[in-house]
Design a protein around this motif. Structure first.
Motif, PDB file in Angstrom:
ATOM      1  N   ARG A 225       0.829  -1.208   0.000  1.00  0.00           N
ATOM      2  CA  ARG A 225       0.000   0.000   0.000  1.00  0.00           C
ATOM      3  C   ARG A 225       0.858   1.251   0.000  1.00  0.00           C
ATOM      4  NH1 ARG A 225      -2.887  -2.994   3.901  1.00  0.00           N
ATOM      5  NH2 ARG A 225      -1.927  -1.748   5.559  1.00  0.00           N
ATOM      6  N   LEU A 226       1.888   1.266   0.845  1.00  0.00           N
ATOM      7  CA  LEU A 226       2.748   2.445   0.936  1.00  0.00           C
ATOM      8  C   LEU A 226       3.510   2.666  -0.363  1.00  0.00           C
ATOM      9  CD1 LEU A 226       3.782   4.727   2.669  1.00  0.00           C
ATOM     10  CD2 LEU A 226       5.511   3.187   3.621  1.00  0.00           C
ATOM     11  N   ALA A 227       3.967   1.586  -1.000  1.00  0.00           N
ATOM     12  CA  ALA A 227       4.698   1.717  -2.268  1.00  0.00           C
ATOM     13  C   ALA A 227       3.802   2.321  -3.346  1.00  0.00           C
ATOM     14  CB  ALA A 227       5.219   0.350  -2.725  1.00  0.00           C
ATOM     15  N   ARG A 228       2.522   1.946  -3.374  1.00  0.00           N
ATOM     16  CA  ARG A 228       1.603   2.505  -4.368  1.00  0.00           C
ATOM     17  C   ARG A 228       1.403   4.001  -4.129  1.00  0.00           C
ATOM     18  NH1 ARG A 228      -1.049  -0.866  -7.654  1.00  0.00           N
ATOM     19  NH2 ARG A 228      -0.907  -3.104  -7.238  1.00  0.00           N
ATOM     20  N   ALA A 256      15.777   8.170 -10.479  1.00  0.00           N
ATOM     21  CA  ALA A 256      16.584   7.481  -9.469  1.00  0.00           C
ATOM     22  C   ALA A 256      16.561   8.214  -8.130  1.00  0.00           C
ATOM     23  CB  ALA A 256      18.016   7.319  -9.965  1.00  0.00           C
ATOM     24  N   ASN A 257      16.694   9.548  -8.151  1.00  0.00           N
ATOM     25  CA  ASN A 257      16.700  10.310  -6.900  1.00  0.00           C
ATOM     26  C   ASN A 257      15.360  10.216  -6.187  1.00  0.00           C
ATOM     27  OD1 ASN A 257      19.338  11.131  -7.355  1.00  0.00           O
ATOM     28  ND2 ASN A 257      18.739  13.047  -8.345  1.00  0.00           N
ATOM     29  N   GLU A 258      14.275  10.324  -6.956  1.00  0.00           N
ATOM     30  CA  GLU A 258      12.935  10.233  -6.363  1.00  0.00           C
ATOM     31  C   GLU A 258      12.687   8.834  -5.794  1.00  0.00           C
ATOM     32  OE1 GLU A 258      13.657  11.524  -9.244  1.00  0.00           O
ATOM     33  OE2 GLU A 258      12.947  13.609  -9.186  1.00  0.00           O
ATOM     34  N   LEU A 259      13.198   7.812  -6.493  1.00  0.00           N
ATOM     35  CA  LEU A 259      13.050   6.447  -6.008  1.00  0.00           C
ATOM     36  C   LEU A 259      13.790   6.245  -4.687  1.00  0.00           C
ATOM     37  CD1 LEU A 259      13.346   4.274  -9.242  1.00  0.00           C
ATOM     38  CD2 LEU A 259      11.399   4.379  -7.703  1.00  0.00           C
ATOM     39  N   ASP A 260      15.010   6.797  -4.592  1.00  0.00           N
ATOM     40  CA  ASP A 260      15.773   6.666  -3.352  1.00  0.00           C
ATOM     41  C   ASP A 260      15.040   7.336  -2.185  1.00  0.00           C
ATOM     42  OD1 ASP A 260      17.747   5.271  -4.626  1.00  0.00           O
ATOM     43  OD2 ASP A 260      19.062   6.998  -4.933  1.00  0.00           O
ATOM     44  N   ALA A 264      13.602   5.447   1.126  1.00  0.00           N
ATOM     45  CA  ALA A 264      13.932   5.900   2.479  1.00  0.00           C
ATOM     46  C   ALA A 264      12.661   6.086   3.310  1.00  0.00           C
ATOM     47  CB  ALA A 264      14.720   7.207   2.408  1.00  0.00           C
ATOM     48  N   LEU A 265      11.616   6.613   2.676  1.00  0.00           N
ATOM     49  CA  LEU A 265      10.347   6.795   3.386  1.00  0.00           C
ATOM     50  C   LEU A 265       9.748   5.439   3.764  1.00  0.00           C
ATOM     51  CD1 LEU A 265       8.015   8.552   4.376  1.00  0.00           C
ATOM     52  CD2 LEU A 265       7.080   8.511   2.058  1.00  0.00           C
ATOM     53  N   LEU A 266       9.806   4.489   2.840  1.00  0.00           N
ATOM     54  CA  LEU A 266       9.279   3.162   3.131  1.00  0.00           C
ATOM     55  C   LEU A 266      10.074   2.493   4.248  1.00  0.00           C
ATOM     56  CD1 LEU A 266       7.644   0.734   0.787  1.00  0.00           C
ATOM     57  CD2 LEU A 266       9.599  -0.174   2.019  1.00  0.00           C
ATOM     58  N   ALA A 267      11.402   2.738   4.267  1.00  0.00           N
ATOM     59  CA  ALA A 267      12.245   2.132   5.291  1.00  0.00           C
ATOM     60  C   ALA A 267      11.883   2.606   6.693  1.00  0.00           C
ATOM     61  CB  ALA A 267      13.713   2.443   5.005  1.00  0.00           C
ATOM     62  N   GLN A 268      11.316   3.803   6.796  1.00  0.00           N
ATOM     63  CA  GLN A 268      10.931   4.344   8.102  1.00  0.00           C
ATOM     64  C   GLN A 268       9.675   3.672   8.649  1.00  0.00           C
ATOM     65  OE1 GLN A 268      10.496   8.576   7.641  1.00  0.00           O
ATOM     66  NE2 GLN A 268      12.561   8.857   6.836  1.00  0.00           N
ATOM     67  N   ARG A 275      11.397  -5.520   3.856  1.00  0.00           N
ATOM     68  CA  ARG A 275      12.124  -4.711   2.870  1.00  0.00           C
ATOM     69  C   ARG A 275      13.236  -5.497   2.186  1.00  0.00           C
ATOM     70  NH1 ARG A 275      14.988  -1.179   5.133  1.00  0.00           N
ATOM     71  NH2 ARG A 275      14.458  -1.296   7.340  1.00  0.00           N
ATOM     72  N   ARG A 276      13.799  -6.460   2.884  1.00  0.00           N
ATOM     73  CA  ARG A 276      14.876  -7.255   2.281  1.00  0.00           C
ATOM     74  C   ARG A 276      14.351  -8.230   1.230  1.00  0.00           C
ATOM     75  NH1 ARG A 276      17.284  -7.867   7.679  1.00  0.00           N
ATOM     76  NH2 ARG A 276      16.235  -9.904   7.790  1.00  0.00           N
ATOM     77  N   GLU A 277      13.063  -8.496   1.235  1.00  0.00           N
ATOM     78  CA  GLU A 277      12.508  -9.474   0.304  1.00  0.00           C
ATOM     79  C   GLU A 277      12.532  -8.986  -1.139  1.00  0.00           C
ATOM     80  OE1 GLU A 277       9.343 -11.594   3.390  1.00  0.00           O
ATOM     81  OE2 GLU A 277       8.610 -10.328   1.775  1.00  0.00           O
ATOM     82  N   ARG A 278      12.230  -7.690  -1.337  1.00  0.00           N
ATOM     83  CA  ARG A 278      12.230  -7.140  -2.694  1.00  0.00           C
ATOM     84  C   ARG A 278      12.192  -5.613  -2.644  1.00  0.00           C
ATOM     85  NH1 ARG A 278       7.066  -5.773  -4.807  1.00  0.00           N
ATOM     86  NH2 ARG A 278       5.312  -6.294  -3.425  1.00  0.00           N
ATOM     87  N   ASP A 279      12.380  -4.997  -3.793  1.00  0.00           N
ATOM     88  CA  ASP A 279      12.338  -3.536  -3.913  1.00  0.00           C
ATOM     89  C   ASP A 279      10.896  -3.123  -4.187  1.00  0.00           C
ATOM     90  OD1 ASP A 279      12.664  -0.857  -4.383  1.00  0.00           O
ATOM     91  OD2 ASP A 279      13.878  -1.091  -6.195  1.00  0.00           O
ATOM     92  N   HIS A 280      10.125  -2.862  -3.145  1.00  0.00           N
ATOM     93  CA  HIS A 280       8.707  -2.568  -3.304  1.00  0.00           C
ATOM     94  C   HIS A 280       8.464  -1.325  -4.153  1.00  0.00           C
ATOM     95  CE1 HIS A 280       8.741  -5.204   0.245  1.00  0.00           C
ATOM     96  NE2 HIS A 280       7.505  -5.525  -0.077  1.00  0.00           N
ATOM     97  N   VAL A 281       9.223  -0.258  -3.898  1.00  0.00           N
ATOM     98  CA  VAL A 281       9.002   0.996  -4.623  1.00  0.00           C
ATOM     99  C   VAL A 281       9.417   0.853  -6.080  1.00  0.00           C
ATOM    100  CG1 VAL A 281       9.588   3.450  -4.734  1.00  0.00           C
ATOM    101  CG2 VAL A 281       9.268   2.348  -2.510  1.00  0.00           C
TER     102      VAL A 281
END
Length: 295
Positions: A225-228, A256-260, A264-268, A275-281
């Motif tokens: 949900r957060l990635a969407r 690339a910058n926006e993705l990073d 970072a927001l998702l990591a919080q 998060r280690r399972e895959r790159d959700h964003v």
């Protein structure tokens, strides 16, 4: 600063220096409504608070159609049947209107630009606050969604059946549709799910395949949900860059910058094990790219 038309929610970028003590008077180029913009902290525009309480969400329908005349005609027909309507002409605008108004039903044209009907429908079905919202998809005769999709629309009609076929559908969904004396039966609607079923029976947020006793399943759903939401914001606020990168085929590099920042927001907010399972964003952005490329 960003200003939105209180009638059709079209957004405009306004130089704050142009806004005086009494605000700035603007005319919407889309719906021609006149409204006043004020700086943050100033008095609220008089038209917005006056309009919102008048909307009865039990009878409110969002009509999202890229064809302005067809959308206007559909909204007018629903209005004559006792319903209230708001109109959007592209996908992101429809999402913002959905979040702002929480309508009882949504009529989505399959050809919406910027965010297509299937994406919007899935967001509605995954959103807990929109569980009571019914979705009708409008498309061509040979363009029908999969039946039985838990995140698909509740019903489907063809463009040529508008607006007549909508009335019995919305009535079946429980909306207070008034029956005009002159109303004649239109083409039979094709419900994809039984209208009698309560919206609360719709399935909850989906998660990637995992054991039924997996304690991380709720966290995976949260990450999706957060990635969407993150990717939707990236596309919305970088539309020109996204469109150019889409045409050039290098969206991931260009953003690339926006993705990073999104990662970072998702990591919080998401458990590190998920998060280690895959790159959700990154995966969500690629899904949007595929959907845009196919439209």
């Amino acid at each position: 600063m960003i200003a939105s038309c209180p009638k059709c929610t079209t957004r405009y970028r306004v130089d704050p220096e142009r806004v005086g003590p009494d605000g700035l008077r603007l005319r919407c180029t889309r719906c021609q409504a006149v409204f006043r913009v004020r700086t943050p902290g100033g008095a609220a525009p008089p038209s917005a608070p006056a309009e919102q309480p008048q909307q009865d969400r039990r009878r409110l329908v969002l009509v999202a159609d890229p064809n302005a005349e067809r959308g206007k005609a559909t909204a007018a027909a629903l209005g004559r049947s006792g319903l209230e309507t708001v109109v959007a002409h592209e996908g992101v605008e429809a999402i913002l209107t959905l979040q702002r108004t929480g309508p009882r039903a949504v009529v989505l044209d399959a050809a919406l630009p910027r965010m297509d009907a299937s994406q919007i429908c899935e967001l509605v079905k995954r959103n807990e606050s929109l569980r009571s919202t019914w979705v009708v998809r409008v498309g061509a005769p040979d363009d029908r969604p999969r039946s039985g999709d838990p995140y698909g629309p509740d019903a489907s009609v063809e463009r040529g059946e508008l607006p007549t076929a909508l009335l019995p559908l919305l009535r079946g969904f429980g909306l207070p549709v008034r029956e005009p004396a002159s109303e004649t039966p239109g083409p039979a609607p094709r419900p994809l799910q039984a209208p009698a079923a309560a919206p609360s029976q719709a399935p909850g947020p989906s998660v990637p395949p995992a054991p039924v006793d997996d304690e991380l399943a709720p966290e995976r759903a949260k990450a999706e949900r957060l990635a969407r939401i993150i990717v939707s914001d990236i596309v919305l606020y970088n539309e020109q860059k996204f469109s150019a990168a889409l045409a050039a085929g290098d969206v991931l590099r260009a953003l690339a910058n926006e993705l990073d920042e999104g990662r970072a927001l998702l990591a919080q907010r998401v458990d590190e094990r998920v998060r280690r399972e895959r790159d959700h964003v990154g995966d969500e952005l690629q899904r949007v790219v595929r959907a845009r490329s196919a439209s």
